[in-house]
Write a protein that holds these residues in place. Structure first.
Motif, PDB file in Angstrom:
ATOM      1  N   MET A   1      90.556 -45.070 -66.947  1.00 11.09           N
ATOM      2  CA  MET A   1      90.014 -44.842 -65.626  1.00 11.09           C
ATOM      3  C   MET A   1      88.872 -45.836 -65.402  1.00 11.09           C
ATOM      4  N   THR A   2      88.992 -46.603 -64.381  1.00 11.50           N
ATOM      5  CA  THR A   2      87.963 -47.576 -64.054  1.00 11.50           C
ATOM      6  C   THR A   2      86.794 -46.873 -63.380  1.00 11.50           C
ATOM      7  N   SER A   3      85.619 -47.171 -63.871  1.00  9.50           N
ATOM      8  CA  SER A   3      84.404 -46.578 -63.329  1.00  9.50           C
ATOM      9  C   SER A   3      83.782 -47.528 -62.313  1.00  9.50           C
ATOM     10  N   LYS A   4      83.064 -46.962 -61.373  1.00 12.08           N
ATOM     11  CA  LYS A   4      82.319 -47.765 -60.402  1.00 12.08           C
ATOM     12  C   LYS A   4      80.847 -47.876 -60.810  1.00 12.08           C
ATOM     13  N   ALA A   5      80.526 -47.370 -62.007  1.00 16.34           N
ATOM     14  CA  ALA A   5      79.154 -47.447 -62.506  1.00 16.34           C
ATOM     15  C   ALA A   5      78.713 -48.903 -62.588  1.00 16.34           C
ATOM     16  N   THR A   6      77.449 -49.136 -62.314  1.00 18.16           N
ATOM     17  CA  THR A   6      76.922 -50.500 -62.367  1.00 18.16           C
ATOM     18  C   THR A   6      76.062 -50.747 -63.604  1.00 18.16           C
ATOM     19  N   THR A   7      75.747 -49.678 -64.343  1.00 21.86           N
ATOM     20  CA  THR A   7      74.982 -49.831 -65.586  1.00 21.86           C
ATOM     21  C   THR A   7      75.654 -49.019 -66.687  1.00 21.86           C
ATOM     22  N   VAL A   8      75.359 -49.376 -67.910  1.00 22.00           N
ATOM     23  CA  VAL A   8      75.912 -48.654 -69.060  1.00 22.00           C
ATOM     24  C   VAL A   8      75.423 -47.207 -69.048  1.00 22.00           C
ATOM     25  N   MET A  42      78.286 -53.930 -67.634  1.00 22.48           N
ATOM     26  CA  MET A  42      79.538 -53.381 -67.104  1.00 22.48           C
ATOM     27  C   MET A  42      80.451 -54.539 -66.723  1.00 22.48           C
ATOM     28  N   GLN A  43      81.702 -54.420 -67.123  1.00 22.84           N
ATOM     29  CA  GLN A  43      82.686 -55.448 -66.820  1.00 22.84           C
ATOM     30  C   GLN A  43      84.043 -54.765 -66.668  1.00 22.84           C
ATOM     31  N   TYR A  44      84.696 -54.996 -65.563  1.00 21.95           N
ATOM     32  CA  TYR A  44      86.007 -54.398 -65.289  1.00 21.95           C
ATOM     33  C   TYR A  44      85.972 -52.866 -65.375  1.00 21.95           C
ATOM     34  N   GLY A  45      84.871 -52.261 -64.970  1.00 22.42           N
ATOM     35  CA  GLY A  45      84.758 -50.806 -64.956  1.00 22.42           C
ATOM     36  C   GLY A  45      84.592 -50.178 -66.327  1.00 22.42           C
ATOM     37  N   MET A  46      84.239 -50.987 -67.321  1.00 19.16           N
ATOM     38  CA  MET A  46      84.045 -50.510 -68.694  1.00 19.16           C
ATOM     39  C   MET A  46      82.730 -51.075 -69.223  1.00 19.16           C
ATOM     40  N   ILE A  47      82.276 -50.527 -70.343  1.00 17.90           N
ATOM     41  CA  ILE A  47      81.140 -51.131 -71.029  1.00 17.90           C
ATOM     42  C   ILE A  47      81.677 -52.404 -71.660  1.00 17.90           C
ATOM     43  N   GLY A  48      81.051 -53.513 -71.336  1.00 14.27           N
ATOM     44  CA  GLY A  48      81.532 -54.789 -71.849  1.00 14.27           C
ATOM     45  C   GLY A  48      80.487 -55.506 -72.676  1.00 14.27           C
ATOM     46  N   TYR A  49      80.976 -56.260 -73.621  1.00 10.36           N
ATOM     47  CA  TYR A  49      80.156 -57.147 -74.443  1.00 10.36           C
ATOM     48  C   TYR A  49      80.795 -58.512 -74.240  1.00 10.36           C
ATOM     49  N   PHE A  50      80.006 -59.475 -73.808  1.00 14.18           N
ATOM     50  CA  PHE A  50      80.593 -60.720 -73.333  1.00 14.18           C
ATOM     51  C   PHE A  50      79.688 -61.904 -73.620  1.00 14.18           C
ATOM     52  N   VAL A  51      80.286 -63.091 -73.455  1.00  9.32           N
ATOM     53  CA  VAL A  51      79.563 -64.354 -73.588  1.00  9.32           C
ATOM     54  C   VAL A  51      79.023 -64.699 -72.204  1.00  9.32           C
ATOM     55  N   PRO A  52      77.725 -64.700 -72.020  1.00  3.41           N
ATOM     56  CA  PRO A  52      77.160 -64.994 -70.696  1.00  3.41           C
ATOM     57  C   PRO A  52      77.537 -66.402 -70.232  1.00  3.41           C
ATOM     58  N   HIS A  53      77.580 -66.583 -68.920  1.00  2.00           N
ATOM     59  CA  HIS A  53      77.871 -67.907 -68.355  1.00  2.00           C
ATOM     60  C   HIS A  53      76.874 -68.963 -68.843  1.00  2.00           C
ATOM     61  N   SER A  54      75.674 -68.547 -69.160  1.00  2.00           N
ATOM     62  CA  SER A  54      74.684 -69.514 -69.652  1.00  2.00           C
ATOM     63  C   SER A  54      75.102 -70.113 -71.000  1.00  2.00           C
ATOM     64  N   ARG A  55      75.965 -69.408 -71.734  1.00  2.00           N
ATOM     65  CA  ARG A  55      76.444 -69.892 -73.036  1.00  2.00           C
ATOM     66  C   ARG A  55      77.853 -70.471 -72.964  1.00  2.00           C
TER      67      ARG A  55
END
Length: 156
Positions: A1-8, A42-55
């Motif tokens: 289920m995709t969440s509309k939350a904007t923070t973890v 938050m990424q794709y409605g989930m808690i995400g861990y990602f490589v920032p655009h700065s990297r």
């Protein structure tokens, strides 16, 4: 289920108590082993861990506006899921992971990168933590770039 939350924190607060506890336990393992340079959000409605655009300015090839996904954690309708995208396209990492999990004595319910679970006790949290720690940001970006290059050349 995709969440509309904007923070973890908002995402976690939307979950039933049992799922809050399970997702929080997995999140604790992720954060304890997450190499330097990755970001949580938050990424794709989930808690995400990602490589920032700065990297990695190119971002995710499917949607370059999105930072490059590394791991995602979600509560789905019938289960919870840990998306270990860091293993997708990296056969050495996936082989190591499956062998290490096998040694844990726990049953692995995994697709290409999605580990499904109903209770946190079903997870080999030590293996998950080690898999995350084995992927410094530079290693992951190089692996991802290799995957894209091979795909472009028609080898993947």
């Amino acid at each position: 289920m995709t969440s509309k939350a904007t923070t973890v924190d908002e995402y976690l607060s939307e979950l039933p108590e049992d799922r809050q506890e399970a997702i929080s336990a997995v999140r604790t393992v992720i954060l304890a082993h997450l190499p330097e340079g990755y970001a949580e959000g938050m990424q794709y409605g989930m808690i995400g861990y990602f490589v920032p655009h700065s990297r990695y300015p190119a971002g995710y090839h499917c949607d370059p506006k999105q930072p490059l996904p590394f791991i995602a954690l979600a509560s789905q309708k019938n289960h919870m899921a840990l998306y270990m995208t860091c293993m997708y396209g990296d056969t050495d990492q996936e082989t190591w992971f499956r062998e290490a999990w096998s040694g844990s004595g726990k049953k692995l319910d995994m697709g290409k990168s999605c580990i499904r679970f109903k209770k946190v006790e079903a997870l080999a949290l030590d293996v998950i933590g080690e898999a995350i720690a084995r992927m410094p940001l530079e290693t992951y970006v190089a692996s991802y770039q290799r995957f894209l290059d091979e795909r472009k050349a028609g080898k993947a």
